[in-house]
Design a protein around this motif. Structure first.
Motif, mmCIF file in Angstrom:
data_model
loop_
_atom_site.group_PDB
_atom_site.id
_atom_site.type_symbol
_atom_site.label_atom_id
_atom_site.label_comp_id
_atom_site.label_asym_id
_atom_site.label_seq_id
_atom_site.Cartn_x
_atom_site.Cartn_y
_atom_site.Cartn_z
ATOM 1 N N GLU A 7 20.014 75.798 -78.464
ATOM 2 C CA GLU A 7 19.176 76.948 -78.118
ATOM 3 C C GLU A 7 19.965 78.240 -78.272
ATOM 4 O O GLU A 7 21.075 78.358 -77.753
ATOM 5 N N ASN B 41 14.096 81.917 -78.182
ATOM 6 C CA ASN B 41 13.201 82.345 -77.107
ATOM 7 C C ASN B 41 12.356 83.529 -77.576
ATOM 8 O O ASN B 41 12.825 84.377 -78.329
ATOM 9 N N GLU C 211 10.443 78.642 -78.512
ATOM 10 C CA GLU C 211 10.269 78.381 -77.076
ATOM 11 C C GLU C 211 9.317 79.401 -76.473
ATOM 12 O O GLU C 211 9.560 80.598 -76.513
ATOM 13 N N ASP D 50 8.916 76.279 -72.434
ATOM 14 C CA ASP D 50 10.121 76.605 -71.673
ATOM 15 C C ASP D 50 9.801 76.715 -70.182
ATOM 16 O O ASP D 50 8.654 77.001 -69.827
ATOM 17 N N LYS E 32 10.393 71.651 -71.779
ATOM 18 C CA LYS E 32 11.691 71.871 -71.165
ATOM 19 C C LYS E 32 11.494 72.033 -69.670
ATOM 20 O O LYS E 32 10.938 73.037 -69.201
ATOM 21 N N GLU F 262 16.498 70.930 -68.283
ATOM 22 C CA GLU F 262 17.326 72.138 -68.370
ATOM 23 C C GLU F 262 18.237 72.249 -67.154
ATOM 24 O O GLU F 262 17.865 71.845 -66.052
HETATM 25 CA CA CA Z 1 14.651 78.943 -73.290
#
Ligand code: CA
Ligand code: C2E
Ligand code: CA
Ligand code: CA
Length: 275
Positions: A58, A116, A148, A178, A199, A232
């Protein structure tokens, strides 16, 4: 005037004036930061829970501030959004991620990178096209980039989230949700929308320690709808062992690695941590 200071603060609100000044300064600094290329993408590996192999990474933004050193997104993303600079920053992020993906691929690490997205980017009508065009400059295929999004964006008004996700998917991007579990959303979208991974928010790792059934339920849901479950913020071996027993697919967290500059990511891939 000084004597009156204590009683006048309610009317002049010096703290508000100060906040406005800080904001203006930050805005100027961020404009310069984009021009002077003071941003860098760090990468945090996403790892297979069972095999401990790196499957993707990421991209997380860092700002090399000329005086303050490395500044984290929590201290500037909001300002980028409020000033509209997030669009320029967003163009830079996808292009940089594309270049970095190509560098990794050339060294034999041809895995996807995820980026992101801010709600301000998502709600623009040229969102998908802009991503495609900026990525095309790098030669990185769309199927090597994961986007994400947060649940809030899927519930937003003024656009059709499902059609945006469908478009993203049609042009080859994959989609991750996310911070899953922190929104207040209608879960129906998980089945209806083209989502590859969920996630699970870092706050749920505490639940493993507390033996709460909720995180197990989320992992079961992922299995039922065939979506990759990514935990995460995994910090301890105990949490990883629990995730392995409960069929979580992938994890990210300080246990394996913090976010790293690209050169350090290469180092980690050559000499992976032994867990
Ligand atoms: Ca993220
Ligand atoms: P996020 O997308 O949820 O990213 C995960 C955050 O958790 C990162 O913080 C990461 O450094 C941190 N983290 C990872 N593993 C652990 C762990 O084991 N323990 C703990 N305590 N923290 C961990 P970071 O890099 O400060 O980013 C914060 C947020 O800023 C991100 O949350 C994301 O929402 C936003 N952000 C970062 N980069 C970008 C970007 O390029 N564009 C946009 N729009 N937002 C970004
Ligand atoms: Ca997250
Ligand atoms: Ca977050």
């Amino acid at each position: 005037a000084k004597d009156a200071g204590r009683n006048t603060h309610r009317y002049f609100r010096p703290e508000l004036q100060k906040a406005a000044l800080v904001k203006r300064t930050l805005e100027k600094e961020l404009t310069l930061a984009i021009e002077r290329k003071e941003f860098e993408l760090f990468y945090q590996p996403r790892v297979d829970c069972q095999k401990q192999t790196v499957l993707s990474a990421e991209a997380l933004m860092r700002w090399h501030h000329p005086q303050k050193g490395i500044v984290l997104p929590g201290d500037f993303i909001e300002a980028l959004e409020e000033t509209g600079l997030i669009h320029q920053a967003g163009d830079w992020i996808i292009e940089q991620a594309g270049k970095d993906q190509r560098r990794l691929a050339k060294s034999g690490y041809d895995f996807p990178l995820s980026i992101n997205i801010s709600p301000k980017q998502f709600e623009r009508s040229d969102f998908v096209l802009r991503l495609q065009e900026n990525l095309a400059k790098t030669g990185c295929p769309t199927d090597r980039i994961e986007i994400e999004l947060t649940e809030g964006m899927l519930m937003g008004e003024g656009y059709d989230a499902k059609s945006i996700l469908t478009k993203l998917c049609d042009v080859g991007f994959s989609i991750a949700i996310d911070d899953f579990g922190t929104g207040y959303s209608n879960l129906a979208y998980i089945q209806d929308y083209p989502i590859s991974s969920l996630k699970v928010d870092r706050s749920f790792m505490q639940m493993i320690d507390d033996q709460s059934p909720v995180i197990g339920m989320i992992l079961s849901l992922c299995r039922l709808v065939s979506v990759t479950a990514v935990a995460e913020g995994v910090e301890t071996i105990g949490q990883l062992e629990w995730l392995q027993l409960n069929h979580c697919n992938q994890y990210q967290g300080f246990l394996y690695s913090k976010p790293l500059p690209l050169t350090d990511l290469f180092g980690l891939l050559k000499d992976p941590p032994q867990l």
